[in-house]
Design an enzyme around this catalytic site. Structure first.
Site, PDB file in Angstrom:
ATOM      1  CE  LYS A  35      59.733  40.042  63.069  1.00  0.00           C
ATOM      2  NZ  LYS A  35      58.529  40.026  62.346  1.00  0.00           N
ATOM      3  CE1 TYR A 255      35.739  24.500  83.712  1.00  0.00           C
ATOM      4  CE2 TYR A 255      38.661  25.018  83.036  1.00  0.00           C
ATOM      5  CZ  TYR A 255      37.868  25.132  83.505  1.00  0.00           C
ATOM      6  OH  TYR A 255      38.789  25.972  85.099  1.00  0.00           O
TER       7      TYR A 255
HETATM    8  C1  LIG Z   1      61.284  42.813  57.609  1.00  0.00           C
HETATM    9  C2  LIG Z   1      61.534  41.666  58.424  1.00  0.00           C
HETATM   10  N1  LIG Z   1      62.293  40.727  57.745  1.00  0.00           N
HETATM   11  C3  LIG Z   1      62.355  39.446  58.281  1.00  0.00           C
HETATM   12  C4  LIG Z   1      62.075  38.387  58.725  1.00  0.00           C
HETATM   13  C5  LIG Z   1      62.329  37.238  59.315  1.00  0.00           C
HETATM   14  O1  LIG Z   1      60.401  36.670  58.836  1.00  0.00           O
HETATM   15  P1  LIG Z   1      61.118  35.160  58.733  1.00  0.00           P
HETATM   16  O2  LIG Z   1      61.040  35.280  60.936  1.00  0.00           O
HETATM   17  O3  LIG Z   1      60.081  34.170  58.265  1.00  0.00           O
HETATM   18  O4  LIG Z   1      62.897  34.873  58.426  1.00  0.00           O
HETATM   19  C6  LIG Z   1      60.900  39.543  59.572  1.00  0.00           C
HETATM   20  C7  LIG Z   1      59.866  38.725  59.991  1.00  0.00           C
HETATM   21  O5  LIG Z   1      58.680  38.678  60.272  1.00  0.00           O
HETATM   22  C8  LIG Z   1      60.672  41.255  58.756  1.00  0.00           C
HETATM   23  O6  LIG Z   1      59.525  41.375  59.367  1.00  0.00           O
END
Ligand SMILES: Cc1ncc(COP(=O)(O)O)c(C=O)c1O
Length: 364
Positions: A35, A255
């Site tokens: 994602k 800055y």
């Molecule tokens: C529902 C869910 N599962 C798995 C993950 C993966 O988590 P991580 O990146 O900490 O392994 C996330 C990430 O936020 C998540 O929201």
């Protein structure tokens, strides 16, 4: 063109980290979490090297559709689920697996006519994070409603861990126990672990695990480095020196003049700034590796530039390579200095940075 930053994406490192996840998973299947544009690395770019995962997990429907448009046929889990009838239709046509986490989604699904046996669902149960998910007391009702729906081909159960990155927090065990205490007879498969669960909490291994950050070579833990966990950084953010200033004692840099030179000194200016995703809150002292040497950042981060104290690199010159994070400089260290987490820095790299794929066996 001048000098501009690049993000090198090391596909061999990504594949190495996936293998590391597989070893830790001990036979559990892997949803590789891609994602947020593959945690900032480019979702399609990373998906192309994650073919050995059992499936890909995203937060939103449009991310899943981008994967399908790219002809990725692997199982895809949409962890945020669908919110309208049209979305459920699209998801079932694209053979997506869908999380369902609240009553509004349940109602919407019950009002949507889909092809029989066309939807694989993951009921999300809240075992203690108090973000998404049905209460444990609601699961029997939710299961009954979904079992009565002819569109449902498969029912699975998932939860999310709230604090697994703190290995000493007993809340993770409590969440796992609560999850296990539910009646699993209705479910084809279950899933609990994120990266921290997978690496640190054997009780969270179940049919599927959902590692994200570890695939990108970042440790989920504060007390152990990525190297300790056997992970390799996938993104290296790199740029070059674009100017060298000979400052006098008392000169104030950048800055607001927040850094005052304690002596006559060379200050090297590097083409990277918050307009590229380098954190504006990185304070003086944050390390930057220039020509292989760690130099401290001085003064404020600008939109396109930062400055470093080059006293220990007297030969520094325009064109010298600077590593902002990645190989030899963990992103966790920069995140710690800037008061944030590696996740945010990786996700925040802007698209004006040129992304360069480094294939297995290739050099940047
Ligand atoms: C529902 C869910 N599962 C798995 C993950 C993966 O988590 P991580 O990146 O900490 O392994 C996330 C990430 O936020 C998540 O929201």
């Amino acid at each position: 063109m001048g000098y501009a930053p690049q993000a090198w994406i090391d596909h061999a490192a990504l594949q190495h980290n996936l293998k590391r996840a597989k070893r830790a998973a001990k036979g559990s299947r892997i949803w590789a979490v891609v994602k947020a544009d593959g945690y900032g690395h480019g979702m399609l770019r990373v998906a192309s090297s994650l073919g050995d995962a059992d499936g890909l997990a995203v937060a939103r429907l449009d991310e899943a559709l981008q994967l399908r448009e790219a002809k990725i046929q692997a199982p895809i889990l949409v962890m945020g689920g669908c919110h309208t009838g049209e979305q459920f239709h699209i998801a079932s046509e694209a053979a997506l697996q869908i999380a369902i986490h609240d009553s509004a989604q349940l109602r919407c699904l019950s009002e949507t006519r889909l092809n029989p046996q066309s939807l694989k669902l993951w009921i999300k149960v809240d075992t203690g994070m108090h973000r998404l998910g049905f209460a444990t007391s609601e699961i029997t009702r939710v299961v009954a409603a979904l079992q009565a729906n002819p569109a449902v081909a498969e029912l699975n159960l998932m939860t999310h861990l709230a604090n697994a990155d703190d290995r000493s927090d007993p809340a993770t065990k409590t969440q796992c126990k609560l999850f296990e205490s539910l009646d699993h007879s209705h479910f084809d498969a279950c899933s609990i672990a994120n990266s921290a669960g997978l690496l640190g909490h054997p009780a969270s291994l179940s049919d599927w695990v959902r590692p994200g950050i570890m695939l990108y070579g970042v440790t989920p833990f504060a007390e152990s480095s990525a190297e300790d966990e056997g992970l390799l950084p996938v993104m290296t953010l790199q740029s070059r020196v674009i100017a060298v200033k000979q400052c006098r004692k008392g000169d104030r840099v950048g800055y607001g003049g927040t850094y005052t030179c304690p002596a006559a000194m060379p200050v090297a200016v590097i083409a990277i700034g918050y307009g590229d995703g380098y954190p504006r809150h990185a304070p003086s002292g944050t390390p930057v590796v220039v020509s292989g040497r760690r130099l401290p950042l001085v003064g404020r981060v600008s939109m396109d530039m930062i400055s470093v104290d080059a006293r220990t690199l007297p030969g520094v010159k325009v064109g010298d390579e600077a590593i902002l994070w990645g190989r030899g400089l963990p992103v966790e260290e920069i995140a710690g200095a800037a008061g944030t987490i590696g996740y945010e820095l990786l996700c925040g790299v802007k698209r004006r940075v040129e992304f360069v794929d480094i294939g297995p066996g290739e050099e940047a």
